[in-house]
Design a protein around this motif. Structure first.
Motif, PDB file in Angstrom:
ATOM      1  N   SER A 284       5.850   7.517  -3.899  1.00  0.00           N
ATOM      2  CA  SER A 284       4.843   8.528  -4.307  1.00  0.00           C
ATOM      3  C   SER A 284       3.240   7.976  -4.022  1.00  0.00           C
ATOM      4  O   SER A 284       3.303   6.848  -3.619  1.00  0.00           O
ATOM      5  N   ALA A 285       2.425   9.060  -3.511  1.00  0.00           N
ATOM      6  CA  ALA A 285       1.018   8.572  -3.284  1.00  0.00           C
ATOM      7  C   ALA A 285       0.199   8.125  -4.811  1.00  0.00           C
ATOM      8  O   ALA A 285      -0.893   7.594  -4.589  1.00  0.00           O
ATOM      9  N   GLU A 286       0.877   8.375  -5.921  1.00  0.00           N
ATOM     10  CA  GLU A 286       0.544   8.014  -7.004  1.00  0.00           C
ATOM     11  C   GLU A 286       0.841   6.561  -7.284  1.00  0.00           C
ATOM     12  O   GLU A 286       1.975   5.993  -7.409  1.00  0.00           O
ATOM     13  N   LEU A 287      -0.228   5.649  -7.465  1.00  0.00           N
ATOM     14  CA  LEU A 287       0.036   4.214  -7.659  1.00  0.00           C
ATOM     15  C   LEU A 287      -0.978   3.509  -8.794  1.00  0.00           C
ATOM     16  O   LEU A 287      -2.241   4.002  -8.614  1.00  0.00           O
ATOM     17  N   ASN A 288      -0.600   2.971  -9.826  1.00  0.00           N
ATOM     18  CA  ASN A 288      -1.226   2.471 -10.701  1.00  0.00           C
ATOM     19  C   ASN A 288      -2.148   1.297 -10.217  1.00  0.00           C
ATOM     20  O   ASN A 288      -1.755   0.757  -9.005  1.00  0.00           O
ATOM     21  N   GLU A 289      -3.172   0.625 -11.067  1.00  0.00           N
ATOM     22  CA  GLU A 289      -4.089  -0.334 -10.567  1.00  0.00           C
ATOM     23  C   GLU A 289      -3.010  -1.738 -10.239  1.00  0.00           C
ATOM     24  O   GLU A 289      -3.124  -2.312  -9.452  1.00  0.00           O
ATOM     25  N   GLU A 290      -1.980  -1.754 -11.122  1.00  0.00           N
ATOM     26  CA  GLU A 290      -1.194  -2.841 -10.911  1.00  0.00           C
ATOM     27  C   GLU A 290      -0.237  -2.869  -9.761  1.00  0.00           C
ATOM     28  O   GLU A 290      -0.371  -4.055  -8.817  1.00  0.00           O
ATOM     29  N   ALA A 291       0.216  -1.751  -9.353  1.00  0.00           N
ATOM     30  CA  ALA A 291       1.144  -1.475  -8.353  1.00  0.00           C
ATOM     31  C   ALA A 291       0.275  -1.667  -6.687  1.00  0.00           C
ATOM     32  O   ALA A 291       0.550  -2.013  -5.933  1.00  0.00           O
ATOM     33  N   SER A 292      -1.040  -1.011  -6.888  1.00  0.00           N
ATOM     34  CA  SER A 292      -1.878  -0.978  -5.671  1.00  0.00           C
ATOM     35  C   SER A 292      -2.098  -2.714  -5.606  1.00  0.00           C
ATOM     36  O   SER A 292      -2.393  -2.954  -4.261  1.00  0.00           O
ATOM     37  N   TYR A 293      -2.626  -3.372  -6.430  1.00  0.00           N
ATOM     38  CA  TYR A 293      -2.791  -4.834  -6.487  1.00  0.00           C
ATOM     39  C   TYR A 293      -1.811  -5.502  -5.752  1.00  0.00           C
ATOM     40  O   TYR A 293      -1.980  -6.286  -4.645  1.00  0.00           O
ATOM     41  N   LYS A 294      -0.449  -5.181  -6.216  1.00  0.00           N
ATOM     42  CA  LYS A 294       0.789  -5.914  -5.694  1.00  0.00           C
ATOM     43  C   LYS A 294       1.008  -5.635  -4.195  1.00  0.00           C
ATOM     44  O   LYS A 294       1.174  -6.485  -3.454  1.00  0.00           O
ATOM     45  N   LEU A 295       0.776  -4.225  -3.957  1.00  0.00           N
ATOM     46  CA  LEU A 295       0.682  -4.180  -2.531  1.00  0.00           C
ATOM     47  C   LEU A 295      -0.308  -4.671  -1.607  1.00  0.00           C
ATOM     48  O   LEU A 295      -0.007  -5.187  -0.741  1.00  0.00           O
ATOM     49  N   CYS A 296      -1.571  -4.847  -1.928  1.00  0.00           N
ATOM     50  CA  CYS A 296      -2.590  -5.671  -1.110  1.00  0.00           C
ATOM     51  C   CYS A 296      -2.078  -6.906  -1.136  1.00  0.00           C
ATOM     52  O   CYS A 296      -2.507  -7.560   0.048  1.00  0.00           O
ATOM     53  N   TRP A 297      -1.860  -7.601  -2.159  1.00  0.00           N
ATOM     54  CA  TRP A 297      -1.216  -8.917  -2.219  1.00  0.00           C
ATOM     55  C   TRP A 297      -0.515  -9.340  -1.373  1.00  0.00           C
ATOM     56  O   TRP A 297      -0.416 -10.244  -0.738  1.00  0.00           O
ATOM     57  N   ASP A 298       0.627  -8.518  -1.235  1.00  0.00           N
ATOM     58  CA  ASP A 298       1.972  -8.708  -0.430  1.00  0.00           C
ATOM     59  C   ASP A 298       1.327  -8.614   1.095  1.00  0.00           C
ATOM     60  O   ASP A 298       1.963  -9.219   1.881  1.00  0.00           O
ATOM     61  N   ILE A 299       0.613  -7.757   1.441  1.00  0.00           N
ATOM     62  CA  ILE A 299       0.239  -7.559   2.884  1.00  0.00           C
ATOM     63  C   ILE A 299      -0.759  -8.688   3.075  1.00  0.00           C
ATOM     64  O   ILE A 299      -0.632  -9.228   4.461  1.00  0.00           O
ATOM     65  N   ALA A 300      -1.732  -9.263   2.079  1.00  0.00           N
ATOM     66  CA  ALA A 300      -2.306 -10.367   2.265  1.00  0.00           C
ATOM     67  C   ALA A 300      -1.447 -11.465   2.525  1.00  0.00           C
ATOM     68  O   ALA A 300      -1.768 -12.566   3.415  1.00  0.00           O
ATOM     69  N   ALA A 301      -0.362 -11.526   2.145  1.00  0.00           N
ATOM     70  CA  ALA A 301       0.625 -12.634   1.970  1.00  0.00           C
ATOM     71  C   ALA A 301       1.130 -12.876   3.461  1.00  0.00           C
ATOM     72  O   ALA A 301       1.585 -13.742   3.816  1.00  0.00           O
ATOM     73  N   LEU A 302       1.275 -11.531   4.184  1.00  0.00           N
ATOM     74  CA  LEU A 302       1.578 -11.712   5.460  1.00  0.00           C
ATOM     75  C   LEU A 302       0.810 -12.448   6.396  1.00  0.00           C
ATOM     76  O   LEU A 302       1.281 -12.885   7.529  1.00  0.00           O
ATOM     77  N   GLY A 303      -0.501 -12.550   6.033  1.00  0.00           N
ATOM     78  CA  GLY A 303      -1.585 -13.267   7.021  1.00  0.00           C
ATOM     79  C   GLY A 303      -2.838 -12.690   7.050  1.00  0.00           C
ATOM     80  O   GLY A 303      -3.723 -13.242   7.447  1.00  0.00           O
ATOM     81  N   ALA A 304      -2.801 -11.165   6.792  1.00  0.00           N
ATOM     82  CA  ALA A 304      -4.013 -10.355   7.107  1.00  0.00           C
ATOM     83  C   ALA A 304      -5.301 -11.073   5.960  1.00  0.00           C
ATOM     84  O   ALA A 304      -5.020 -11.237   4.795  1.00  0.00           O
ATOM     85  N   LYS A 305      -6.537 -11.225   6.588  1.00  0.00           N
ATOM     86  CA  LYS A 305      -7.361 -11.874   5.746  1.00  0.00           C
ATOM     87  C   LYS A 305      -8.088 -10.988   4.740  1.00  0.00           C
ATOM     88  O   LYS A 305      -8.749 -11.383   3.822  1.00  0.00           O
ATOM     89  N   ALA A 306      -8.025  -9.570   5.178  1.00  0.00           N
ATOM     90  CA  ALA A 306      -8.550  -8.587   4.140  1.00  0.00           C
ATOM     91  C   ALA A 306      -7.630  -7.315   4.169  1.00  0.00           C
ATOM     92  O   ALA A 306      -7.159  -6.904   5.535  1.00  0.00           O
ATOM     93  N   VAL A 307      -7.519  -6.647   3.147  1.00  0.00           N
ATOM     94  CA  VAL A 307      -6.618  -5.415   3.245  1.00  0.00           C
ATOM     95  C   VAL A 307      -7.496  -4.234   2.457  1.00  0.00           C
ATOM     96  O   VAL A 307      -8.093  -4.535   1.259  1.00  0.00           O
TER      97      VAL A 307
END
Length: 278
Positions: free
Chosen positions: A156-179
């Protein structure tokens, strides 16, 4: 003392009608006080929402184009990519990052929306995009693209703050310096959720009850303009979100706006300082 004019190499397609990609990035970045050096990926008569559009793949010309730039010793403060149409184009973007003095690598990983992957995107292209995002200084996926990058199932396009944080964290873990995770909905609010150096923040704005094409390219272009003019990520995200909102709101009554795309031209002059000043 020599004045510095920030310079961005922009890899996007060109649509003659239906504002998106380079027809958004060039005027917006120019208004921000940033020089744009376009490297087209494809030339289209209209964007792909229109039936019968003509299409010319620019891939066969891109290597020679880059070689000439290289022979001139061109240097960039940023390289900024949007839709890339093949694995070869993703590799060309990687080459531009690796072989030029390219400054910030800003990757908008245009792969899909609303849970659907763009039809031209193969599994191999998705895998290569993960590699490209891994070297990004900044990447700006929507929720669909973030799920593709991290191997999650879109719900869904509906994400709470915890889920949004986790998605950003996992993309940063790929190597991206900022998301910057775009298009997160919570009720009648829209959020852009960002992470840089492990620090997470969100920017909230009202959710308009309609959509216009070109807004994703508009958001990342305004964001890029802010960064190129020396503003931090938080101020640049705020600038981009508020500019897109106001541009959509004042465009609603424009003739054919849902074909032509958001009418940002009416307020683009307000980006002259590098960020949106109402």
């Amino acid at each position: 003392m020599t004045k510095i004019l920030p310079r961005v190499a922009a890899l996007h397609d060109v649509s003659g009608y239906g504002k998106c990609a380079l027809t958004v990035a060039m005027p917006v970045l120019s208004a921000c006080g940033v020089e744009v050096c376009p490297l087209p990926t494809a030339l289209l008569s209209t964007n792909t929402l229109f039936e019968g559009f003509t299409f010319m793949d620019f891939t066969p010309h891109m290597e020679a184009y880059l070689a000439h730039w290289q022979s001139l010793g061109l240097k960039f403060n940023s390289v900024y990519s949007g839709f890339l149409g093949s694995e070869q184009q993703i590799h060309i973007m990687m080459r531009l990052i690796n072989e030029f003095e390219s400054g910030l690598a800003i990757i908008d990983p245009v792969m899909g929306d609303n849970g659907l992957v763009i039809k031209t995107y193969t599994r191999g292209m998705c895998d290569e995009m993960v590699k490209l995002v891994s070297v990004a200084d900044l990447t700006t996926p929507n929720i669909t693209e973030a799920c593709i990058l991290t191997g999650r199932e879109y719900v869904s396009a509906e994400l709470n703050e915890e889920a949004s944080y986790k998605l950003c964290w996992d993309i940063a873990a790929l190597g991206a310096k900022a998301v910057v995770l775009t298009g997160v909905q919570r009720g009648e609010k829209l959020y852009n959720c960002a992470m840089q150096k492990g620090i997470y923040f969100e920017h909230e704005i009202n959710l308009l009850p309609y959509h216009m094409h070109g807004t994703g390219d508009l958001f990342t272009s305004v964001l890029t303009g802010g960064l190129m003019r020396g503003y931090d990520l938080q101020r640049s995200v705020q600038s981009a979100a508020e500019f897109v909102y106001d541009a959509m709101e004042i465009s609603y009554d424009l003739e054919d706006v849902f074909d032509r795309g958001v009418g940002f031209e009416q307020i683009v002059y307000k980006l002259g300082s590098g960020v949106y000043i109402k």
